[in-house]
Design an enzyme around this catalytic site. Structure first.
Site, PDB file in Angstrom:
ATOM      1  N   ASN A  35      -1.810 -81.094 -35.650  1.00 54.67           N
ATOM      2  CA  ASN A  35      -0.367 -81.102 -35.846  1.00 54.67           C
ATOM      3  C   ASN A  35       0.103 -82.470 -36.334  1.00 54.67           C
ATOM      4  O   ASN A  35      -0.449 -83.516 -35.976  1.00 54.67           O
ATOM      5  CB  ASN A  35       0.385 -80.675 -34.580  1.00 54.67           C
ATOM      6  CG  ASN A  35      -0.001 -81.446 -33.333  1.00 54.67           C
ATOM      7  OD1 ASN A  35      -1.134 -81.898 -33.182  1.00 54.67           O
ATOM      8  ND2 ASN A  35       0.953 -81.585 -32.426  1.00 54.67           N
TER       9      ASN A  35
ATOM     10  N   GLU B  12       3.647 -84.793 -37.028  1.00 55.15           N
ATOM     11  CA  GLU B  12       5.081 -84.995 -36.824  1.00 55.15           C
ATOM     12  C   GLU B  12       5.560 -86.194 -37.633  1.00 55.15           C
ATOM     13  O   GLU B  12       4.830 -87.170 -37.806  1.00 55.15           O
ATOM     14  CB  GLU B  12       5.371 -85.240 -35.339  1.00 55.15           C
ATOM     15  CG  GLU B  12       5.004 -84.069 -34.440  1.00 55.15           C
ATOM     16  CD  GLU B  12       5.089 -84.427 -32.957  1.00 55.15           C
ATOM     17  OE1 GLU B  12       4.846 -83.520 -32.133  1.00 55.15           O
ATOM     18  OE2 GLU B  12       5.401 -85.589 -32.633  1.00 55.15           O
TER      19      GLU B  12
ATOM     20  N   CYS C 198       2.640 -77.665 -37.686  1.00 50.75           N
ATOM     21  CA  CYS C 198       1.699 -77.414 -36.595  1.00 50.75           C
ATOM     22  C   CYS C 198       0.278 -77.423 -37.132  1.00 50.75           C
ATOM     23  O   CYS C 198       0.042 -77.253 -38.325  1.00 50.75           O
ATOM     24  CB  CYS C 198       1.993 -76.071 -35.944  1.00 50.75           C
ATOM     25  SG  CYS C 198       3.651 -75.923 -35.245  1.00 50.75           S
TER      26      CYS C 198
ATOM     27  N   GLU D 152      -1.994 -75.220 -36.938  1.00 43.79           N
ATOM     28  CA  GLU D 152      -2.366 -73.958 -37.570  1.00 43.79           C
ATOM     29  C   GLU D 152      -1.918 -73.909 -39.032  1.00 43.79           C
ATOM     30  O   GLU D 152      -2.646 -73.436 -39.911  1.00 43.79           O
ATOM     31  CB  GLU D 152      -1.743 -72.780 -36.810  1.00 43.79           C
ATOM     32  CG  GLU D 152      -2.216 -72.669 -35.365  1.00 43.79           C
ATOM     33  CD  GLU D 152      -1.343 -73.426 -34.375  1.00 43.79           C
ATOM     34  OE1 GLU D 152      -1.241 -72.989 -33.212  1.00 43.79           O
ATOM     35  OE2 GLU D 152      -0.758 -74.472 -34.767  1.00 43.79           O
TER      36      GLU D 152
ATOM     37  N   CYS E 290       2.778 -71.267 -31.860  1.00 40.52           N
ATOM     38  CA  CYS E 290       4.212 -71.039 -31.722  1.00 40.52           C
ATOM     39  C   CYS E 290       4.597 -69.790 -32.527  1.00 40.52           C
ATOM     40  O   CYS E 290       3.799 -69.241 -33.292  1.00 40.52           O
ATOM     41  CB  CYS E 290       4.996 -72.254 -32.210  1.00 40.52           C
ATOM     42  SG  CYS E 290       4.934 -72.506 -34.008  1.00 40.52           S
TER      43      CYS E 290
ATOM     44  N   CYS F 215       4.161 -70.173 -36.348  1.00 43.73           N
ATOM     45  CA  CYS F 215       2.760 -70.124 -36.761  1.00 43.73           C
ATOM     46  C   CYS F 215       2.214 -68.698 -36.672  1.00 43.73           C
ATOM     47  O   CYS F 215       1.399 -68.287 -37.504  1.00 43.73           O
ATOM     48  CB  CYS F 215       1.913 -71.065 -35.910  1.00 43.73           C
ATOM     49  SG  CYS F 215       2.080 -72.802 -36.387  1.00 43.73           S
TER      50      CYS F 215
END
Length: 234
Positions: A145, A147, A156, A158, A189, A192
């Site tokens: 992931n 940010e 993310c 994925e 999430c 995703c």
């Protein structure tokens, strides 16, 4: 990696408007990114976001971005975020870009690699690292992931790993494995799950949880009523 023009790998079945770019890191490594659409339109990954997040997931910092024109979604944000030099070029090819396809061999132990991969996660805001491995029959891709200052521009693990594979021209997958260092459950999430449904609709999803346990699921079971419609192009 030598292949045709990068934009030919873009996944744009809904708009038919392929987009691509190449990000060069401060260390001189180059990472390609393509537009990856989703049937749930807001979950579309712009080429610039894909390329920058792929670069960051490899432990590199973006420095320059090569584009065919400046009409790319999110370009202004990423230019400001990393003070990118924008270079307009006639063609974007795979020559001199990093090949992120990794062969499966006897040393490929997913959980061991996922634990090491967690250290590459870029999580200055959440401090919640996630790692992912996306497998084909003979190879795999790694993702973590990422940010940035605007949470809505990060990706993310994925979606990072799917971005790597699609940009490389790979669309046939075997399974996805995910690991988190913290939290009660290692689980994709909702966003995703919708993206996973686009590319791995009936595939094995293996979740390695922080407490050392593992669970296996079919992607359709993670999002049984994912959005889809025959009214949209694909």
């Amino acid at each position: 990696m030598t292949r045709n023009l990068i934009y030919t790998q873009a996944y744009t079945p809904y708009s038919n408007k392929p987009k691509a770019c190449v990000v060069e890191s401060r260390k001189g490594s180059s990472y390609a990114g393509v537009r990856i659409e989703n049937i749930s339109y807001p979950l579309t990954i712009p080429a610039v976001q894909a390329a920058c997040c792929i670069c960051l997931s490899e432990g590199q910092i973006p420095s320059k971005i090569y584009v065919q024109n400046k009409e790319l979604d999110q370009l202004d944000f990423w230019v400001q975020e990393f003070d990118l030099e924008v270079i307009v070029t006639d063609e974007l090819r795979f020559e001199n870009t990093e090949d992120l396809t990794l062969p499966i061999d006897t040393d490929t132990v997913p959980l061991s690699k996922l634990k090491i991969l967690l250290e590459k996660a870029v999580t200055p805001n959440s401090d919640f690292p996630v790692s992912a491995m996306l497998f084909t029959k003979t190879a795999y891709f790694e993702g973590v992931n990422v940010e940035v200052s605007d949470w809505t521009k990060g990706l993310c693990a994925e979606r990072v790993v799917i971005s790597k594979a699609i940009t490389a021209g790979i669309t046939e997958f075997e399974r996805l494995e995910i690991h988190t260092k913290k939290g009660e459950v290692s689980s994709p999430c909702g966003a995703c799950r919708q993206v996973i449904a686009e590319f791995l609709p009936y595939h094995d999803i293996i979740l390695h949880h922080a407490d050392g346990t593992t669970s296996e699921h079919l992607s359709i079971d993670l999002l049984p009523f994912n959005f889809k419609s025959t009214s949209l192009k694909k």
